[in-house]
Design a protein around this motif. Structure first.
Motif, PDB file in Angstrom:
ATOM      1  N   LEU A   8      36.866  41.113  44.376  1.00  7.77           N
ATOM      2  CA  LEU A   8      38.143  41.614  44.866  1.00  7.77           C
ATOM      3  C   LEU A   8      38.363  42.977  44.234  1.00  7.77           C
ATOM      4  O   LEU A   8      38.705  43.082  43.056  1.00  7.77           O
ATOM      5  CB  LEU A   8      39.280  40.660  44.497  1.00  7.77           C
ATOM      6  N   VAL A  47      40.374  35.046  52.313  1.00  9.94           N
ATOM      7  CA  VAL A  47      39.136  35.462  51.654  1.00  9.94           C
ATOM      8  C   VAL A  47      38.190  34.272  51.546  1.00  9.94           C
ATOM      9  O   VAL A  47      37.000  34.366  51.889  1.00  9.94           O
ATOM     10  CB  VAL A  47      39.428  36.042  50.252  1.00  9.94           C
ATOM     11  N   ASN A  67      41.361  41.753  38.631  1.00 14.90           N
ATOM     12  CA  ASN A  67      41.293  40.676  39.616  1.00 14.90           C
ATOM     13  C   ASN A  67      41.109  39.291  38.996  1.00 14.90           C
ATOM     14  O   ASN A  67      40.888  38.309  39.709  1.00 14.90           O
ATOM     15  CB  ASN A  67      40.180  40.941  40.635  1.00 14.90           C
TER      16      ASN A  67
END
Length: 502
Positions: A8, A47, A67
């Motif tokens: 990410l 995701v 992240n």
């Protein structure tokens, strides 16, 4: 057996150099491996859905300070809906213990450089070999034998994202707040191969190169060769380097002076100009050289300079920080990034906790909450100071107006008062429009600083007219006379003719 490499990123425009290194070194598993990148702004269930649509048996995830919390949630989602999927974590946030985020849902953690370690682990998993250790300890890669990753930037990456590159790893300095200090030895990639790869990227259309080396200018042969690569190009480009402030030999200086305007950005970690504080964190500080080199960069080059200062270092109070900021603004008109100290696992900054009363947040980004010298309120105010500094000073939107905040060439004290006042008016540090920013500044300078309205208006009108498409607001119209408009119009036409001539 499909293998997904993912992370990410903090923004869509960023790309993961680490994932591409792993992909480049997957050998016979390359055909079964795919890179999928997302950003922290993406919905995590979406995701997970996109990743699992590929039916992966192994998912490798890069974990960073920005992240870590989102990755924890992502792997928990994946494990709930696809419990047989093997999840491998790697990256700075899991390379050093203690782990500050609970990653117990992951099957394996690779610490340190993962260029070849991920392949070795994935090969064992795919062959059914029993693996005893959940945490794979760090290995130091031989950079001369690591396959380079640059061919795996897609055309879409080159068009829309930053292209991250590196020529070396490691840092010779031992700054206690920095993870780079753990790897003291500088290791370089094969320079001939590197230049060949950069040339391929160039031929494919890459024009933005962001080097992640911590001390680009420490190795003279490497630095000169790479600078020559860019200086040989005729088309417009942008190259970003992180450099140390006290090491600019003549050969480097000469080359930097030849870069065209807008082509070169140098990030320089100053952190503090206080010798006592620098000694506390084991950071060498050669003040005379720093001043000399900043003056050279400011007066003899067109490079965009980005200087870094840190709030909350052990033993440093606001008075000392203010002197640092005042000194830097007097040395240079460049951007000054103000950061808040963070306590990263693996660093030695923790040794100061008791002596200097250092208290940190336990959640990413693990920033300082208070010290012996700075209260929690002080730190909160300085976080807002840093944000408003970006908006007003670093943005370049108020260059003339900012000069009115200076007193005897110093700005820290008056900008601190300004920062407190803005927050009282807005109760926010975000989503303040450019027009609202200008209105707040005008009100503060005229009402709180008692500056003459005509003087403030002239400075602000000059700032506003430098930004294409911005109109002079109503409260400044009385000061924007017909005579002034004609003078500025003539000046604008003259500047345009000069630009065409040049």
């Amino acid at each position: 057996m499909n293998i997904i490499l993912t992370t990410l990123n903090s923004r869509f425009t960023h790309s993961s150099l680490g994932l591409r290194y792993i992909y480049a070194n997957m050998n016979e598993l390359t055909c079964k491996t795919k890179i999928m990148e997302f950003s922290i702004n993406d919905a995590l269930q979406s995701v997970a859905e996109n990743i699992l649509d590929e039916n992966p048996s192994i998912i490798g995830i890069g974990v960073y300070i920005w992240n870590a919390s989102e990755v924890k949630e992502l792997i928990e989602i994946i494990k709930k809906v696809a419990p047989d999927t093997t999840i491998i974590l790697g990256g700075p946030e899991v390379s050093y213990e203690p782990f500050r985020v609970d990653f117990s849902a992951a099957d394996f953690i690779i610490q340190g450089e993962g260029d070849t370690s991920f392949y070795n682990l994935a090969k064992k998993i795919t062959s059914g070999e029993k693996i005893e250790q959940r945490i794979i300890k760090p290995v130091i890669e031989n950079l001369k034998s690591v396959e380079l990753p640059y061919k795996y930037y897609t055309d879409e990456d080159i068009k829309n994202r930053y292209i991250y590159v590196e020529a070396s790893r490691g840092c010779p300095f031992l700054c206690e707040f920095c993870l780079s200090s753990i790897d003291e030895k500088i290791r370089s990639f094969d320079l001939d191969k590197l230049i060949e790869e950069f040339e391929v990227l160039w031929q494919r259309g890459a024009r933005n190169f962001k080097f992640v080396d911590r001390t680009f200018n420490i190795n003279m042969r490497l630095a000169n060769r790479i600078l020559d690569f860019f200086l040989s190009k005729d088309e417009e480009y942008f190259a970003h380097f992180e450099v140390i402030p006290d090491h600019f030999p003549d050969s480097i200086k000469e080359k930097i002076t030849r870069f065209p305007h807008g082509a070169l950005q140098l990030e320089i970690g100053i952190q503090t100009l206080n010798n006592e504080i620098a000694n506390n964190i084991n950071r060498p500080l050669k003040l005379d050289k720093i001043k000399e080199n900043i003056e050279f960069l400011e007066t003899r080059t067109t490079a965009h300079i980005h200087l870094d200062l840190i709030v909350g270092l052990p033993g440093e109070d606001l008075e000392s920080f203010g002197r640092n900021l005042d000194a830097l603004t007097q040395m240079s008109s460049c951007e000054i990034q103000i950061g808040i100290l963070k306590k990263l696992s693996g660093t030695t900054i923790a040794r100061h906790d008791e002596t200097f009363g250092m208290v940190y947040s336990d959640t990413p980004p693990y920033d300082i909450l208070k010290t012996r010298e700075l209260s929690f309120k002080d730190i909160q105010n300085m976080k807002r100071f840093a944000r408003f500094w970006d908006i007003y000073y670093n943005s370049g939107n108020f260059k003339n107006s900012m000069q009115l905040l200076k007193s005897d060439g110093k700005i820290y004290s008056s900008f601190s008062d300004f920062s407190l006042w803005i927050y009282e008016q807005t109760a926010s540090t975000y989503k303040i429009s450019l027009d609202r920013q200008a209105e707040l500044l005008f009100s503060y300078l005229t009402c709180k600083q008692n500056c003459a309205e005509e003087r403030v208006a002239e400075a602000m009108i000059n700032d506003i007219l430098k930004v294409k498409g911005r109109a002079v607001p109503k409260y400044l119209k009385p000061f924007y006379t017909q005579e002034k408009q004609e003078v500025e119009s003539k000046s604008s036409h003259f500047n345009k003719r000069q630009a065409r001539h040049q």
